[in-house]
Design an enzyme around this catalytic site. Structure first.
Site, PDB file in Angstrom:
ATOM      1  N   ARG A 117       0.847  -1.195   0.000  1.00 58.99           N
ATOM      2  CA  ARG A 117       0.000   0.000   0.000  1.00 58.99           C
ATOM      3  C   ARG A 117       0.876   1.235   0.000  1.00 58.99           C
ATOM      4  NH1 ARG A 117      -3.468   2.230   4.385  1.00 58.99           N
ATOM      5  NH2 ARG A 117      -2.160   0.939   5.695  1.00 58.99           N
ATOM      6  N   SER A 186       7.474  -5.391   6.804  1.00 55.83           N
ATOM      7  CA  SER A 186       7.101  -6.403   7.801  1.00 55.83           C
ATOM      8  C   SER A 186       7.758  -7.757   7.541  1.00 55.83           C
ATOM      9  CB  SER A 186       5.578  -6.532   7.856  1.00 55.83           C
ATOM     10  OG  SER A 186       5.007  -5.305   8.223  1.00 55.83           O
ATOM     11  N   ASP A 239       5.130  -2.704  11.785  1.00 57.13           N
ATOM     12  CA  ASP A 239       3.759  -2.245  11.991  1.00 57.13           C
ATOM     13  C   ASP A 239       3.444  -1.927  13.445  1.00 57.13           C
ATOM     14  OD1 ASP A 239       3.904  -4.886  12.739  1.00 57.13           O
ATOM     15  OD2 ASP A 239       2.130  -5.543  11.659  1.00 57.13           O
TER      16      ASP A 239
END
Length: 507
Positions: A117, A186, A239
């Site tokens: 994203r 991540s 995150d």
């Protein structure tokens, strides 16, 4: 035949019929008694299994306190750099959390799976906060997940450049300034600074040659240069640290962030002088965000049942991520399935034949478990439908449905209480677990929580919060707030780019 003989024959026939009727009644009575005895025995076996499950998964408050103490001990070992410590206690190099004063246009890139994203946000300081934000999700073609590092990062940089080209008039970059990006990556990384880190290994289906051991920020930066995109990566984060940043931006009393979703992790703000393994200059803020990676916590205090041990043994990483396997969304439904399978085998819960679907690992997902657990209808119709669809049992009795819901309750309660013990451990480490003895006011303490398990599994989150109150006591818990914080991996990364901007001293 004479009249007497006929009468005699009739008497014999009548006697035989009478005897048959009596025998039939006795047989039916005996069959009923046997069936009743079998049902009684079945119920006894069901009760025995449930009683044993309740015992194995029990989490009395005294046990939770012991788990919290064990976690604090491991945290301290990790901060010392003990190579035998289970908790990595990673230094994030985030020493400036957002304050709300941040101004300007910042970007974020969130790469953590088969999609990534890109996001941009216009920040307007304390008065206007987030003026505008936009995002776009992009799927990664499967061949790039097993290709070369250059191919993957060129694809990402091209999508990012395309996104930058759509900047509207509500987004404003001051003249002479370079765009800045927060990069949520991540995957396992050895972080070297706020804006650099080397890849330890690929996970989640990625297998790319030539990237392991390389600085992922450098790889992205070179790809952006090849695309003619003038953008600087100001922060490399995971995150959980992003969730902490997003939470702090909205509430200055946030001291920790916890992810409770498919997996679990926690990050918190530590005093820099309480990190013995930190060898650099102490940051001006005096603080450092620590990424605990607490999913790997393991202790003999943890109430591991036979179901946990079997699941761990059959997993892809036996002996690892033990705490995560007891509390996270990836595993709760599987623990319920294993208990139901035991009831099916040992107590014929679903009839004489064990449902074949129930033998399949991970066929029962935690969202399904949650739907069954939250069924409040008088006949547990939702639960019955789930058992039919997932386990393949068309008709289940109300008793079977209530037993299934009870198993969901036991497993969810244990997971929530163990998660609360972890949060309580962090509060103990920070000295925020009890009312000050010097008469000073208990500081307000906020925990930012994210993840589908916490957000959507209401009985889980309610139990977690009630357990925290139990552990802290009424007075200390009155100063604690558990707050849902969404999108740490997105806006949190953009905020960290802002708080670590190359222009922060003259913005």
């Amino acid at each position: 035949m004479g009249k007497a003989a006929a009468v005699g024959t009739a008497v014999v026939v009548c006697a035989a019929v009478g005897t048959a009727v009596v025998l039939g009644r006795r047989r039916r009575r005996r069959d009923a008694e046997l069936a009743g005895a079998a049902e009684t025995e079945r119920k006894r076996k069901v009760g025995d299994v449930i009683e044993e499950v309740e015992r194995m998964l029990s989490t009395p408050t005294a046990l939770l306190r012991g788990i919290s103490d064990a976690l604090v001990t491991e945290m301290e070992r990790g901060l010392r750099g003990d190579i035998h410590c289970q908790l990595k206690m990673l230094i994030s190099y985030v020493d400036n959390l957002p304050t709300g004063d941040e101004h300007g246009l910042f970007y974020a890139l969130d790469l953590g799976g088969t999609n990534f994203r890109v996001l941009r946000v216009q920040l307007g300081g304390k008065e206007k906060r987030v003026v505008k934000q936009e995002s776009k999700e992009v799927s990664i073609p499967p061949h790039l997940m097993v290709g070369t590092s250059m191919e993957l990062f060129d694809f990402i940089a091209a999508a990012l450049a395309e996104f930058v080209d759509t900047e509207g008039g509500q987004f404003h970059l001051p003249e002479g300034r370079q765009r800045e990006l927060g990069f949520t990556f991540s995957f396992p990384v050895n972080q070297l600074s706020i804006s650099s880190g080397t890849l330890i290994k690929w996970t989640k289906g990625f297998s790319i040659n030539g990237t392991v051991g390389e600085d992922v920020v450098s790889e992205l930066s070179k790809a952006m240069e090849r695309q003619g995109l003038d953008m600087k990566v100001s922060a490399l984060v995971n995150d959980t640290v992003g969730t902490l940043a997003g939470g702090r931006y909205l509430d200055n009393d946030v001291v920790a962030a916890v992810i409770l979703g498919t997996g679990t992790n926690a990050a918190y703000v530590e005093h820099a002088n309480a990190i013995p393994k930190w060898t650099g200059l102490l940051p001006k803020s005096g603080n450092m965000v620590i990424n605990t990676e607490w999913g790997s916590f393991k202790s003999d205090k943890l109430p591991l049942s036979e179901y946990d041990k079997a699941m761990d043994f059959e997993s892809l990483n036996p002996g690892e991520q033990i705490y995560e396997k007891m509390i996270s969304g990836m595993y709760l439904g599987e623990i319920v399935r294993r208990i139901l399978l035991k009831l099916a085998h040992d107590a014929a819960l679903f009839g004489d034949v064990v449902p074949p679907k129930l033998e399949q690992p991970f066929v029962l997902r935690t969202p399904d478990m949650s739907a069954m657990h939250h069924d409040a209808s008088h006949d547990l119709k939702v639960l019955g439908t789930k058992l039919k669809d997932i386990v393949g049992v068309a008709d289940t009795s109300l008793e079977v449905r209530y037993i299934t819901r009870h198993i969901c309750d036991i497993v969810a309660e244990r997971g929530a209480r163990l998660a609360a013990a972890g949060i309580y451990g962090i509060l103990k480490k920070l000295g925020r677990d009890k009312v000050p003895t010097d008469g000073s006011t208990m500081p307000r303490t906020v925990i930012a929580l994210d993840g589908g398990l916490y957000e959507h599994y209401r009985k889980f989150s309610s139990c977690l919060e009630a357990t925290l109150t139990d552990l802290l006591g009424d007075e200390a818990s009155s100063s604690l707030v558990a707050k849902l914080a969404n999108d740490g991996s997105g806006i949190g990364a953009a905020l960290l780019a802002a708080s670590h901007s190359q222009y922060q001293d003259n913005s």
